[in-house]
Design a protein around this motif. Structure first.
Motif, PDB file in Angstrom:
ATOM      1  N   SER A 115       0.832  -1.199   0.000  1.00  0.00           N
ATOM      2  CA  SER A 115       0.000   0.000   0.000  1.00  0.00           C
ATOM      3  C   SER A 115       0.865   1.247   0.000  1.00  0.00           C
ATOM      4  CB  SER A 115      -0.919   0.022   1.233  1.00  0.00           C
ATOM      5  OG  SER A 115      -0.176   0.301   2.411  1.00  0.00           O
ATOM      6  N   ALA A 116       0.271   2.360  -0.436  1.00  0.00           N
ATOM      7  CA  ALA A 116       0.982   3.636  -0.432  1.00  0.00           C
ATOM      8  C   ALA A 116       1.336   4.097   0.979  1.00  0.00           C
ATOM      9  CB  ALA A 116       0.153   4.688  -1.158  1.00  0.00           C
ATOM     10  N   ALA A 122       7.859   3.752   5.050  1.00  0.00           N
ATOM     11  CA  ALA A 122       9.199   3.212   4.801  1.00  0.00           C
ATOM     12  C   ALA A 122      10.153   4.311   4.349  1.00  0.00           C
ATOM     13  CB  ALA A 122       9.126   2.107   3.744  1.00  0.00           C
ATOM     14  N   ALA A 123       9.689   5.189   3.458  1.00  0.00           N
ATOM     15  CA  ALA A 123      10.531   6.275   2.970  1.00  0.00           C
ATOM     16  C   ALA A 123      10.916   7.219   4.098  1.00  0.00           C
ATOM     17  CB  ALA A 123       9.806   7.044   1.869  1.00  0.00           C
ATOM     18  N   SER A 149       1.034   1.972  -9.272  1.00  0.00           N
ATOM     19  CA  SER A 149       0.900   3.352  -9.736  1.00  0.00           C
ATOM     20  C   SER A 149       0.672   4.305  -8.572  1.00  0.00           C
ATOM     21  CB  SER A 149      -0.264   3.449 -10.727  1.00  0.00           C
ATOM     22  OG  SER A 149      -0.490   4.791 -11.105  1.00  0.00           O
ATOM     23  N   THR A 150      -0.169   3.907  -7.634  1.00  0.00           N
ATOM     24  CA  THR A 150      -0.458   4.752  -6.475  1.00  0.00           C
ATOM     25  C   THR A 150       0.789   4.948  -5.624  1.00  0.00           C
ATOM     26  OG1 THR A 150      -2.756   3.974  -6.436  1.00  0.00           O
ATOM     27  CG2 THR A 150      -1.910   4.988  -4.429  1.00  0.00           C
ATOM     28  N   VAL A 151       1.539   3.869  -5.405  1.00  0.00           N
ATOM     29  CA  VAL A 151       2.769   3.962  -4.616  1.00  0.00           C
ATOM     30  C   VAL A 151       3.762   4.910  -5.277  1.00  0.00           C
ATOM     31  CG1 VAL A 151       4.815   2.679  -3.866  1.00  0.00           C
ATOM     32  CG2 VAL A 151       2.544   1.716  -3.495  1.00  0.00           C
ATOM     33  N   ILE A 170      12.005   2.897  -6.174  1.00  0.00           N
ATOM     34  CA  ILE A 170      10.920   1.923  -6.149  1.00  0.00           C
ATOM     35  C   ILE A 170      11.332   0.687  -6.934  1.00  0.00           C
ATOM     36  CG2 ILE A 170       8.522   1.449  -6.786  1.00  0.00           C
ATOM     37  CD1 ILE A 170       8.795   3.489  -4.567  1.00  0.00           C
ATOM     38  N   ILE A 171      11.324  -0.460  -6.261  1.00  0.00           N
ATOM     39  CA  ILE A 171      11.605  -1.741  -6.912  1.00  0.00           C
ATOM     40  C   ILE A 171      10.284  -2.464  -7.132  1.00  0.00           C
ATOM     41  CG2 ILE A 171      12.771  -3.961  -6.760  1.00  0.00           C
ATOM     42  CD1 ILE A 171      14.767  -2.754  -4.839  1.00  0.00           C
ATOM     43  N   THR A 172       9.859  -2.596  -8.372  1.00  0.00           N
ATOM     44  CA  THR A 172       8.668  -3.392  -8.665  1.00  0.00           C
ATOM     45  C   THR A 172       8.992  -4.863  -8.424  1.00  0.00           C
ATOM     46  OG1 THR A 172       8.035  -1.808 -10.361  1.00  0.00           O
ATOM     47  CG2 THR A 172       6.944  -3.955 -10.411  1.00  0.00           C
ATOM     48  N   ALA A 173       8.270  -5.474  -7.478  1.00  0.00           N
ATOM     49  CA  ALA A 173       8.560  -6.847  -7.071  1.00  0.00           C
ATOM     50  C   ALA A 173       7.372  -7.756  -7.385  1.00  0.00           C
ATOM     51  CB  ALA A 173       8.882  -6.889  -5.583  1.00  0.00           C
ATOM     52  N   SER A 174       7.589  -9.050  -7.189  1.00  0.00           N
ATOM     53  CA  SER A 174       6.573 -10.048  -7.518  1.00  0.00           C
ATOM     54  C   SER A 174       6.143  -9.901  -8.975  1.00  0.00           C
ATOM     55  CB  SER A 174       5.363  -9.918  -6.578  1.00  0.00           C
ATOM     56  OG  SER A 174       4.435 -10.958  -6.759  1.00  0.00           O
TER      57      SER A 174
END
Length: 225
Positions: A115-116, A122-123, A149-151, A170-174
């Motif tokens: 989620s965002a 985290a940031a 996209s929201t994140v 941002i690391i796109t995972a899965s």
């Protein structure tokens, strides 16, 4: 967009690195288990991956539960090689550990982000990388790309904020499919961490294969003329 490979398999890492496109490696306990990893060999295996990557970031995941244990384990993992990034799952304990470790110069990859609000926390805690998952949303019939996209938008909106004074990627995972990679790139994700099987799918296209076969057939005719 940079490509990381999501694996603990040394042969897969070597092959992907040989393509000239590899920018890093992510691992987790499940990936280590898949290659027959043993607890006693875990640190040596992470060091092998780190050395193989020639300074590229390699995420090694902590399995500690408390903030203090995450801090201790994070310090140790990061000491194994200068390019090791400590991977922590998003939770209250890992946020506290991230704040302390990031202040000490330890890079954190916050994982299992869905989620965002999780990403923003985290940031602000000091994570260097944030890994929102895509494919697992698809597994439950939701749109993982929409969540990604929201994140991305939220992090980009506030990356200049005085409370976030460090670089965040941002690391796109899965990632499961080439379309996941395409959509992540269209959204402006910094990185996609891709299993080797999915990475090979990104390289393939039926029209490319068809074109190669036609060129080869025509060249054989030229040779025979």
């Amino acid at each position: 967009m940079k490509f990381f490979i999501d694996t603990a398999d040394l042969d897969e890492i070597k092959e992907a690195k040989g393509w000239g496109v590899l920018a890093g490696v992510t691992t987790n306990p499940s990936l280590y288990m898949k290659v027959g990893g043993k607890l006693a060999d875990f640190e040596d295996h992470m060091v092998k991956i780190a050395h193989l990557c020639d300074g590229l970031p390699v995420s090694a995941e902590s399995t500690a539960k408390s903030a203090e244990d995450m801090i201790v384990e994070g310090r140790h993992l990061s000491s194994l090689a200068p390019n090791i990034v400590v991977k922590l799952p998003i939770c209250a304990e890992s946020l506290a550990a991230t704040r302390r470790l990031s202040e000490e110069g330890v890079r954190i990859n916050m994982t299992l982000v869905f989620s965002a609000p999780q990403a923003l926390l985290a940031a602000n805690a000091g994570a260097r990388y944030i890994s929102p998952f895509v494919g697992r949303f698809d597994d439950i019939g939701e749109d993982g790309i929409d969540e990604l996209s929201t994140v991305i938008q939220c992090i980009e909106n506030y990356s200049w904020d005085k409370n976030v004074d460090h670089e965040v990627e941002i690391i796109t995972a899965s990632v499961r499919t080439p379309n996941h990679v395409t959509q992540a790139a269209l959204l402006g994700a910094d990185i996609a961490t891709v299993p080797f099987g999915a990475l090979k799918k990104c390289l393939a296209h039926p029209l490319t294969q068809q074109g190669l076969e036609r060129f080869e057939a025509d060249w054989e005719k030229v040779k025979g003329a």
